[in-house]
Design a protein around this motif. Structure first.
Motif, mmCIF file in Angstrom:
data_model
loop_
_atom_site.group_PDB
_atom_site.id
_atom_site.type_symbol
_atom_site.label_atom_id
_atom_site.label_comp_id
_atom_site.label_asym_id
_atom_site.label_seq_id
_atom_site.Cartn_x
_atom_site.Cartn_y
_atom_site.Cartn_z
ATOM 1 N N ILE A 179 -4.232 4.440 1.081
ATOM 2 C CA ILE A 179 -4.441 4.957 2.440
ATOM 3 C C ILE A 179 -4.291 3.795 3.419
ATOM 4 O O ILE A 179 -4.913 2.757 3.237
ATOM 5 N N ARG A 209 1.903 1.835 -3.451
ATOM 6 C CA ARG A 209 0.810 2.429 -4.228
ATOM 7 C C ARG A 209 0.708 3.925 -3.990
ATOM 8 O O ARG A 209 0.581 4.716 -4.918
ATOM 9 N N ARG A 210 0.732 4.331 -2.715
ATOM 10 C CA ARG A 210 0.481 5.749 -2.485
ATOM 11 C C ARG A 210 1.696 6.613 -2.810
ATOM 12 O O ARG A 210 1.576 7.809 -3.016
ATOM 13 N N ARG A 213 -6.078 13.952 -8.890
ATOM 14 C CA ARG A 213 -5.753 13.170 -7.692
ATOM 15 C C ARG A 213 -4.649 12.156 -8.007
ATOM 16 O O ARG A 213 -3.732 11.957 -7.206
ATOM 17 N N LEU A 256 -14.216 9.369 -6.519
ATOM 18 C CA LEU A 256 -13.767 10.327 -5.507
ATOM 19 C C LEU A 256 -14.484 9.989 -4.199
ATOM 20 O O LEU A 256 -15.546 9.357 -4.201
ATOM 21 N N ILE A 257 -13.871 10.408 -3.082
ATOM 22 C CA ILE A 257 -14.506 10.164 -1.781
ATOM 23 C C ILE A 257 -15.618 11.211 -1.618
ATOM 24 O O ILE A 257 -15.332 12.410 -1.604
ATOM 25 N N ILE A 289 -5.538 16.138 -1.897
ATOM 26 C CA ILE A 289 -4.396 16.202 -0.962
ATOM 27 C C ILE A 289 -4.339 15.008 -0.012
ATOM 28 O O ILE A 289 -3.376 14.853 0.727
ATOM 29 N N LEU A 290 -5.364 14.149 -0.031
ATOM 30 C CA LEU A 290 -5.412 13.045 0.944
ATOM 31 C C LEU A 290 -4.158 12.161 0.885
ATOM 32 O O LEU A 290 -3.497 11.932 1.895
ATOM 33 N N VAL A 291 -3.812 11.694 -0.322
ATOM 34 C CA VAL A 291 -2.662 10.788 -0.428
ATOM 35 C C VAL A 291 -1.330 11.512 -0.174
ATOM 36 O O VAL A 291 -0.523 11.033 0.622
ATOM 37 N N ILE A 343 -5.925 3.311 -3.314
ATOM 38 C CA ILE A 343 -4.978 4.388 -3.621
ATOM 39 C C ILE A 343 -3.913 4.508 -2.536
ATOM 40 O O ILE A 343 -3.095 5.416 -2.567
ATOM 41 N N GLN A 396 -0.721 14.054 1.666
ATOM 42 C CA GLN A 396 -0.578 14.332 3.099
ATOM 43 C C GLN A 396 -0.288 13.055 3.868
ATOM 44 O O GLN A 396 0.474 13.071 4.838
ATOM 45 N N THR A 397 -0.884 11.941 3.432
ATOM 46 C CA THR A 397 -0.568 10.668 4.078
ATOM 47 C C THR A 397 0.909 10.332 3.865
ATOM 48 O O THR A 397 1.554 9.736 4.718
ATOM 49 N N GLU A 415 -9.703 18.319 -0.863
ATOM 50 C CA GLU A 415 -9.335 17.295 0.126
ATOM 51 C C GLU A 415 -9.095 15.942 -0.539
ATOM 52 O O GLU A 415 -8.189 15.191 -0.143
ATOM 53 N N PHE A 449 -3.709 6.199 -9.678
ATOM 54 C CA PHE A 449 -4.775 5.389 -10.285
ATOM 55 C C PHE A 449 -5.863 6.279 -10.869
ATOM 56 O O PHE A 449 -6.297 7.241 -10.231
ATOM 57 N N ARG A 463 0.825 -1.207 0.000
ATOM 58 C CA ARG A 463 0.000 0.000 0.000
ATOM 59 C C ARG A 463 0.866 1.266 0.000
ATOM 60 O O ARG A 463 0.504 2.288 -0.562
ATOM 61 N N MET A 504 -3.430 17.481 8.636
ATOM 62 C CA MET A 504 -3.954 16.181 8.184
ATOM 63 C C MET A 504 -5.482 16.211 8.159
ATOM 64 O O MET A 504 -6.107 16.751 9.062
ATOM 65 N N ILE A 505 -6.035 15.650 7.153
ATOM 66 C CA ILE A 505 -7.492 15.629 7.035
ATOM 67 C C ILE A 505 -8.077 14.653 8.055
ATOM 68 O O ILE A 505 -7.618 13.525 8.162
#
Ligand SMILES: Nc1ncnc2c1ncn2[C@@H]1O[C@H](COP(=O)(O)OP(=O)(O)OP(=O)(O)O)[C@@H](O)[C@H]1O
Ligand SMILES: [Mg+2]
Lengths: 239, 381
Positions: free
Chosen positions: B302, A87-88, A160, A100-101, A111-113, B300, A115-116, A108, A93, A84, B1-2
């Motif tokens: 997470i 992947r990120r 994204r 999308l979420i 930027i989710l991935v 993706i 920021q992770t 958001e 992808f 994983r 962070m979200i």
């Protein structure tokens, strides 16, 4: 630094459904270089998505070897527990639908991935806004996906996929939901990204009109993967 | 962070709040029930604290006068008074009577004491109107919630009593309102039969000499003496049981309160379990509704920890909100219950901790669902 972005050797994938064994690919091998935009074509059910998911470290192959960049990630088993993380950090992808979420805003979602991955909020937002500008939807940054049209959402989804600055983009029928004009511009955009960012892009498509925009065609045929150049033999390949 | 939990909840805020309110009502009932239990403890001790005796002398082998019926000769108080270390001793009676109240007939407990004696079970702080008993006959001091006013006349037995004082907050160990009458009146009410009955008894050869019975003798001791030693000495008298004030407290909490507290505890536990199940089901369905998004997030890249954090935070927040609604409900409604409800902060804190733990447990099936979600299902269809 080698040019190699994806290399697959003797890849085998079989699904077992009870007694029955369904074979998708047998001893398939191919290579994709950085900066290449490759179309993956095959009839429905031939295993295009399955192949993308194996390259994307989502679906486990039955056997074989997979390299991403110069890193060997699969050799009859995953060589890292953290598929994983690969992947990120390395892969973007894009799917047929935007996926999308729904409870996150456009910004958001993008930027989710990153920021992770530890990119600072300022930097990830700055880059996300840059991508949104590029795709001409910066004014929708704070909208929810449900407030955007299908085409707008698909552009957000592409943004994204780029937000984590991937080395590889795996796109499964990214243009299926778009009209032909939009499709052409999306594929042109992918080609531009491949060149500018030196990213390898594998794009599954059923749309023949997209093929001339690609550098190369990969075809799943008799459970093997056959590569062909676009120029000259385009028509032949498609029959 | 979200913060995924925060985003998800604000996306479906209405549903979340309604659920929290529903569970909150259940938790509010739990808080009130614990409050009723506390109220019972407080009420059970009001009378013996007001009497404030060091020693209780009651009928042999009974747990009187509250947990069991007790009858004892009134003149025993004289024998007690002469014992070394005893400061004073008085006789008391306790009896249930039905008052023809102006509102509706009310069951009360009548306390009989000698208005000229050395023990006054009426706590002066509780008198809100009128005065204490002053005469040996036909006066009554009555709790305000029975509905009588000063100067009213009440027929008890064969005689009319005049209301001379009103008290507030005086209740028996069982939560019934208290009235106070003179010992002599109380003895007559409790032990004297009608003339017909006396005549009839006499014809049967039964001699009625009960009139000088009481239900308990209470005593205080001089400073410097040990309650336990004097209790030991008193126990050498035949035909009686002797309890210290502390033992009387124990008897009340063991015999009168324990059963009810177990019952209330059972209900509270059941309601907490029901709340936990509701919370976990809600979180489970909320997670099920997000399965597609969860599969995409996994696809993706997470990490599970982030997605699990979302589910656990949502559960904790639901528990927290439900508890807050419950606390508000309890605080708005506690004085409308017929029983005394005493809300105590430590009880609420304890319940809060229990709810937090229950919420963590409740998130388990949601978390399990997250862990088992297959990222390849994200793109199917
Ligand atoms: N988890 C699975 N278990 C069993 N069989 C599967 C599984 N996933 C895919 N298959 C089978 O593998 C084959 C290839 O599926 P895949 O989705 O890769 O096809 P595809 O080329 O992407 O088709 P399409 O063009 O319709 O998207 C199909 O026959 C499918 O039924
Ligand atoms: Mg497919």
């Amino acid at each position: 630094m080698s040019k190699q972005s994806i290399r697959v050797d003797n890849l085998v994938k079989r699904f077992t459904k009870g007694e029955e064994v369904v074979s998708i690919v047998e001893n398939a091998s191919f290579k994709i270089d950085k900066g290449e935009l490759v179309a993956l074509i095959a009839p429905s059910g031939a295993g295009k998505t399955t192949l993308l998911m194996m390259i994307g470290c989502v679906e486990k192959p039955t056997s074989g070897v997979i390299y991403l960049g110069d890193e060997k990630v699969y050799d009859d088993k995953w060589l890292t527990k953290q598929t994983r993380k690969i992947r990120r950090e390395k892969i973007g992808f894009i799917f047929q639908a935007h996926y999308l979420i729904p409870f996150l805003t456009v910004l958001e979602n993008i930027i989710l991935v990153p920021q992770t991955n530890g990119v600072s909020p300022e930097e990830s937002e700055r880059f996300a806004m840059e991508l949104l500008e590029y795709f001409d939807i910066a004014d929708k940054a704070h909208s929810m996906p449900s407030e955007l049209s299908g085409g707008q959402n698909q552009r957000v989804a592409i943004a994204r996929a780029l937000a984590n600055r991937p080395q590889i983009i795996l796109a499964d029928e990214p243009t299926a939901a778009l009209d032909s004009q939009r499709s052409v511009s999306v594929v042109q955009m992918l080609k531009k990204i491949a060149l500018e960012q030196d990213v390898a892009i594998v794009m599954v498509t059923h749309d023949e009109a997209m093929l001339p925009l690609c550098d190369r065609i990969l075809k799943i045929e008799d459970k093997k993967i056959i590569s062909s150049k676009i120029e000259g033999n385009t028509q032949e390949t498609l029959v | 962070m979200i913060n995924l939990a925060q985003k998800d909840i604000s996306h479906s805020l209405g549903k979340f709040l309604v659920t929290a309110m529903g569970v909150g009502l259940l938790l509010g009932i739990v808080i009130v029930m614990i409050g009723i239990y506390r109220g019972m403890i407080v009420e059970s001790e009001i009378l013996i604290n007001d009497i404030n005796a060091d020693l209780w002398i009651v009928q042999e082998s009974t747990l009187g006068p509250f947990a069991e019926a007790s009858r004892i000769h009134e003149d025993l108080k004289d024998s007690v008074r002469v014992i070394d270390g005893i400061k004073n001793a008085e006789a008391l009676t306790f009896q249930n009577i039905q008052l023809p109240s102006p509102l509706k007939p009310t069951r009360v407990v009548a306390v009989g004491f000698d208005p000229h004696g050395t023990f006054n079970p009426i706590n002066p702080e509780r008198i809100v109107e009128g005065r204490d008993l002053q005469r040996s006959h036909y006066e009554i001091v009555i709790s305000d919630n029975v509905g009588f006013s000063l100067g009213d006349s009440i027929l008890l037995g064969r005689d009319n009593y005049r209301v001379v004082g009103i008290t507030h907050g005086s209740v028996s160990s069982g939560g019934d309102p208290l009235v106070y009458i003179s010992l002599k009146d109380a003895q007559e009410l409790q032990f004297l039969y009608t003339n017909n009955r006396i005549r009839n008894d006499r014809d049967r050869g039964i001699k009625n000499n009960d009139a000088h019975m009481v239900n308990a003798i209470v005593a205080r001791i001089h400073e410097g003496y040990s309650v336990d030693n004097i209790a030991k000495e008193l126990r050498r008298f035949k035909h009686k049981s002797v309890f210290t004030q502390a033992q009387q407290h124990d008897i009340l909490s063991k015999n009168l309160i324990e059963k009810s507290s177990k019952q209330i505890g059972m209900f509270a536990v059941i309601l907490i379990i029901v709340s936990t199940i509701i919370i976990s089901l809600i979180i489970y369905t909320m997670t099920l509704e997000k399965m597609k998004e969860i599969a995409i997030m996994k696809l993706i890249g997470i990490p599970n920890s982030m997605i699990i954090k979302m589910v656990v935070q949502e559960t904790l927040l639901l528990g927290l909100l439900a508890f807050s609604f419950g606390a508000i409900f309890a605080n708005l409604s506690y004085d409308k219950f017929p029983k005394k409800v005493v809300l105590e902060i430590p009880d609420s804190i304890a319940l809060f901790v229990v709810i937090l733990i229950a919420s963590v447990l409740a998130s388990f099936i949601g978390v399990k669902k997250v862990v088992s979600a297959d990222p390849t299902t994200a793109i199917g269809g």
